[in-house]
Motif scaffolding. Structure first.
Motif, mmCIF file in Angstrom:
data_model
loop_
_atom_site.group_PDB
_atom_site.id
_atom_site.type_symbol
_atom_site.label_atom_id
_atom_site.label_comp_id
_atom_site.label_asym_id
_atom_site.label_seq_id
_atom_site.Cartn_x
_atom_site.Cartn_y
_atom_site.Cartn_z
ATOM 1 N N GLU A 116 -10.111 4.972 3.056
ATOM 2 C CA GLU A 116 -10.065 5.111 4.511
ATOM 3 C C GLU A 116 -9.432 3.901 5.184
ATOM 4 O O GLU A 116 -8.756 4.033 6.209
ATOM 5 C CB GLU A 116 -11.485 5.327 5.062
ATOM 6 N N SER A 117 -9.618 2.728 4.617
ATOM 7 C CA SER A 117 -9.025 1.521 5.208
ATOM 8 C C SER A 117 -7.503 1.617 5.237
ATOM 9 O O SER A 117 -6.853 1.141 6.180
ATOM 10 C CB SER A 117 -9.460 0.274 4.435
ATOM 11 N N PRO B 21 0.846 -1.206 0.000
ATOM 12 C CA PRO B 21 0.000 0.000 0.000
ATOM 13 C C PRO B 21 0.875 1.247 0.000
ATOM 14 O O PRO B 21 1.953 1.259 0.609
ATOM 15 C CB PRO B 21 -0.779 -0.135 1.312
ATOM 16 N N TYR B 22 0.421 2.285 -0.673
ATOM 17 C CA TYR B 22 1.217 3.510 -0.786
ATOM 18 C C TYR B 22 0.330 4.739 -0.669
ATOM 19 O O TYR B 22 -0.864 4.689 -0.974
ATOM 20 C CB TYR B 22 1.937 3.566 -2.139
ATOM 21 N N SER C 84 -2.358 2.399 12.338
ATOM 22 C CA SER C 84 -2.045 1.218 13.152
ATOM 23 C C SER C 84 -0.567 0.852 13.048
ATOM 24 O O SER C 84 0.051 0.436 14.037
ATOM 25 C CB SER C 84 -2.919 0.032 12.736
ATOM 26 N N LEU C 85 0.014 1.018 11.855
ATOM 27 C CA LEU C 85 1.444 0.753 11.689
ATOM 28 C C LEU C 85 2.274 1.712 12.531
ATOM 29 O O LEU C 85 3.231 1.301 13.200
ATOM 30 C CB LEU C 85 1.833 0.874 10.213
ATOM 31 N N LYS C 86 1.910 2.985 12.505
ATOM 32 C CA LYS C 86 2.665 3.991 13.251
ATOM 33 C C LYS C 86 2.534 3.785 14.765
ATOM 34 O O LYS C 86 3.458 4.137 15.522
ATOM 35 C CB LYS C 86 2.211 5.392 12.846
ATOM 36 N N GLU D 43 -2.647 -1.315 -10.314
ATOM 37 C CA GLU D 43 -3.607 -1.456 -9.229
ATOM 38 C C GLU D 43 -3.784 -2.937 -8.876
ATOM 39 O O GLU D 43 -3.899 -3.786 -9.758
ATOM 40 C CB GLU D 43 -4.960 -0.864 -9.627
ATOM 41 N N MET D 44 -3.826 -3.216 -7.572
ATOM 42 C CA MET D 44 -3.925 -4.586 -7.085
ATOM 43 C C MET D 44 -5.105 -4.715 -6.127
ATOM 44 O O MET D 44 -5.634 -3.712 -5.643
ATOM 45 C CB MET D 44 -2.626 -4.968 -6.372
ATOM 46 N N PRO D 45 -5.518 -5.946 -5.832
ATOM 47 C CA PRO D 45 -6.604 -6.127 -4.856
ATOM 48 C C PRO D 45 -6.237 -5.549 -3.492
ATOM 49 O O PRO D 45 -5.062 -5.352 -3.176
ATOM 50 C CB PRO D 45 -6.754 -7.652 -4.793
ATOM 51 N N ALA D 46 -7.249 -5.289 -2.679
ATOM 52 C CA ALA D 46 -7.089 -4.827 -1.301
ATOM 53 C C ALA D 46 -6.336 -3.499 -1.216
ATOM 54 O O ALA D 46 -5.585 -3.252 -0.264
ATOM 55 C CB ALA D 46 -6.407 -5.895 -0.445
#
Length: 208
Positions: free
Chosen positions: A155-156, A145-146, A163-165, A195-198
């Motif tokens: 938003e996800s 993700p970027y 959460s990572l931070k 573009e990829m899933p999720a």
């Protein structure tokens, strides 16, 4: 043998994009040498090696405790184009990477590492790629993700970044703009985004 659900879900999509990229670069039918950075369980490298048999794959990870799982997947798959895993700290200077400088690598693949590592790892990834990839044809392929131009969507991914931070302030989604600048500083050029899933993307860079 470790099994990560995320790897199970995304490995086929990554394979399809990588296959299309190699075809578009007229490299699909060539014998190639590839390095996977952050091999983790070994699921990705085994899946890619099975379906891309003309590529010789070198798995690596900073965590040597994962090597048993990588070897187990390699044995179970029965493929012969995966080398034994090696320890590699991507944040270390490229001269310290345990990869021969010649012949140059054709491909470096890095899946789900950039956002769960210190920025120094991204610096090392591009510096190492510049040192080890073959000029004009060598490709760096990253997945994850970027952010884009300072914005994280949807938003996800915003929630994921937070959460990572919380887990580690040095982690988080990197901006594609920053990665392009980092690539340019190291003699790589941005080729394409897929573009990829999720809500993930595959980014492709070429050594020039």
């Amino acid at each position: 043998m470790l099994r990560y659900a995320a790897a199970e879900r995304n490995q086929e999509a990554i394979l399809q994009v990588l296959t299309n990229v190699l075809r578009s670069e007229d490299r699909f039918d060539h014998n190639l040498n590839a390095l996977e950075i952050g091999s983790g369980s070994g699921q990705h490298v085994t899946h890619l090696a099975k379906h891309l048999p003309r590529i010789r794959w070198q798995p690596s990870d900073i965590d040597a405790t994962l090597f048993e799982s990588i070897e187990a997947y390699r044995r179970q798959s029965g493929v012969h184009n995966i080398l034994a895993p090696i320890p590699l700290d991507v944040s270390s200077p490229a001269i310290q990477w345990p990869i021969p400088g010649s012949p140059k690598l054709d491909l470096i693949v890095c899946v789900n590492v950039i956002h769960i590592s210190h920025w120094n790892c991204s610096l090392g990834l591009f510096e190492g790629s510049a040192s080890l990839l073959a000029p004009n044809t060598g490709l760096l392929v990253t997945y994850g993700p970027y952010a884009c131009d300072g914005v994280i969507t949807p938003e996800s991914n915003v929630i994921f970044d937070r959460s990572l931070k919380r887990q580690n302030p040095d982690w988080g989604l990197r901006d594609i703009r920053d990665l392009k600048e980092l690539a340019a500083k190291n003699g790589l050029t941005f080729v394409s985004s897929h573009e990829m899933p999720a809500n993930n993307k595959v980014l492709v860079f070429r050594k020039i």
